[in-house]
Design a protein around this motif. Structure first.
Motif, mmCIF file in Angstrom:
data_model
loop_
_atom_site.group_PDB
_atom_site.id
_atom_site.type_symbol
_atom_site.label_atom_id
_atom_site.label_comp_id
_atom_site.label_asym_id
_atom_site.label_seq_id
_atom_site.Cartn_x
_atom_site.Cartn_y
_atom_site.Cartn_z
ATOM 1 N N PRO A 175 0.802 -1.231 0.000
ATOM 2 C CA PRO A 175 0.000 0.000 0.000
ATOM 3 C C PRO A 175 0.831 1.275 0.000
ATOM 4 N N SER A 176 2.124 1.201 0.344
ATOM 5 C CA SER A 176 3.002 2.377 0.373
ATOM 6 C C SER A 176 4.208 2.132 -0.527
ATOM 7 N N PRO A 177 4.064 2.377 -1.835
ATOM 8 C CA PRO A 177 5.136 2.011 -2.768
ATOM 9 C C PRO A 177 6.241 3.051 -2.915
ATOM 10 N N ALA A 178 6.190 4.158 -2.176
ATOM 11 C CA ALA A 178 7.188 5.219 -2.336
ATOM 12 C C ALA A 178 8.601 4.682 -2.154
ATOM 13 N N GLY A 179 9.477 4.963 -3.119
ATOM 14 C CA GLY A 179 10.860 4.527 -3.051
ATOM 15 C C GLY A 179 11.117 3.149 -3.608
ATOM 16 N N ALA A 180 10.095 2.486 -4.155
ATOM 17 C CA ALA A 180 10.264 1.115 -4.637
ATOM 18 C C ALA A 180 10.910 1.052 -6.012
#
Length: 302
Positions: free
Chosen positions: A60-65
């Protein structure tokens, strides 16, 4: 070209295309995770590479992936997200009446794996609403081939503005028409309208690939704008008659290409205009020569 690099499954789509030069490289990343989107990144390194943390990307939190390695080689990055499909029923002086919009983030997208062509560097992404009882999207597919309609001359472009003097910018370009046939012809044209570019202050669309790359800077240090493009006919009968819609878009780096005449078109035009002129000049020369011969038959009188 890489499909889901570092991931063995085909339940999601992430397609990476890399173009390497002697001193730089360009990255195109297409994804249908969430709303379909394409990420464009230019680097100053010929060996820069795409990295993906799949566990984080699918969370749910893909930031930086998603990032480019080395990170300091990036000189420019942008993204385009396709959020909704607008179809207007008819145009009236009071405004346009629209059919219910389709949210593309709620579509079910087929796997790209069986349409990949590593030689031609092409792939076909097909999708349909998760609940589509009528099957209206069963034969859908997002091509940029518009070679069979050269008579449409109005071309619209969105070009990024440079803030740091960089010459590597992104653009989005399309012809101001859509088509109601799988084999497009001019008579199959469907009116295409584009509204002005607006600053997107509302909630950003759920596109994992964009959020994964830009992270928390999305909407703060990055400029986010929106553009509505709608399709339809003046009388609102275009979908009942055609029951088909295709639209072409071109994405890339640098300045958008300008429409120019090919050598074939120039040759045909030159022949069409030059042949009558050559015949006129030849006819004039023959007339003058005939007159000169006629007068030369008389002997001078002493």
């Amino acid at each position: 070209m890489q499909y889901n690099p570092g991931w063995n499954g085909s339940s999601v789509n992430l397609l990476h295309v890399r173009a390497a030069g002697p001193a730089d490289s360009l990255h195109y990343v297409w994804s249908s995770i969430g709303a379909p989107a394409v990420l464009l990144v230019a680097t100053r390194s010929p060996s820069s590479a795409l990295r993906v943390n799949w566990t984080q990307l699918l969370s749910p939190s893909p930031a930086g992936a998603v990032w480019i390695d080395p990170p300091d080689s990036v000189v420019y990055s942008t993204a385009v997200v396709f959020t909704k499909l607008f179809e207007f029923t008819e145009a009236k002086p009071s405004g346009e009446l629209f059919y219910p919009t389709y949210d593309l983030s709620e579509f079910s997208w087929d796997s790209l794996n069986h349409t990949l062509n590593h030689t031609a560097l092409t792939a076909e992404l097909s999708g349909a609403p998760a609940t589509d009882p009528g099957g209206s999207f069963a034969n859908g597919s997002r091509s940029i081939d518009d070679e069979y309609t050269p008579t449409i001359f109005e071309v619209l472009s969105l070009v990024a503005e440079s803030q740091n003097g960089s010459s590597t910018l992104g653009f989005l370009q399309w012809k101001a028409t859509a088509y109601g046939s799988r084999s497009p012809r001019r008579e199959d044209g469907i009116r295409c309208r584009a509204q002005g570019l607006q600053v997107a202050n509302w909630t950003l669309p759920a596109s994992s690939i964009v959020q994964a790359y830009f992270g928390d800077s999305l909407g703060s240090t990055c400029t986010v704008s929106a553009l509505n493009v709608s399709f339809g006919g003046e009388e609102g009968q275009v979908y009942q008659e055609k029951r088909y819609l295709s639209w072409s878009v071109l994405l890339g780096f640098g300045q958008p290409p300008r429409d120019t005449f090919s050598v074939l078109v120039i040759s045909i035009t030159a022949m069409a205009l030059g042949t009558p002129l050559a015949m006129l000049l030849l006819g004039s020369c023959l007339v003058l020569l005939a007159r000169r011969r006629r007068y030369s038959e008389y002997e001078p009188i002493n």
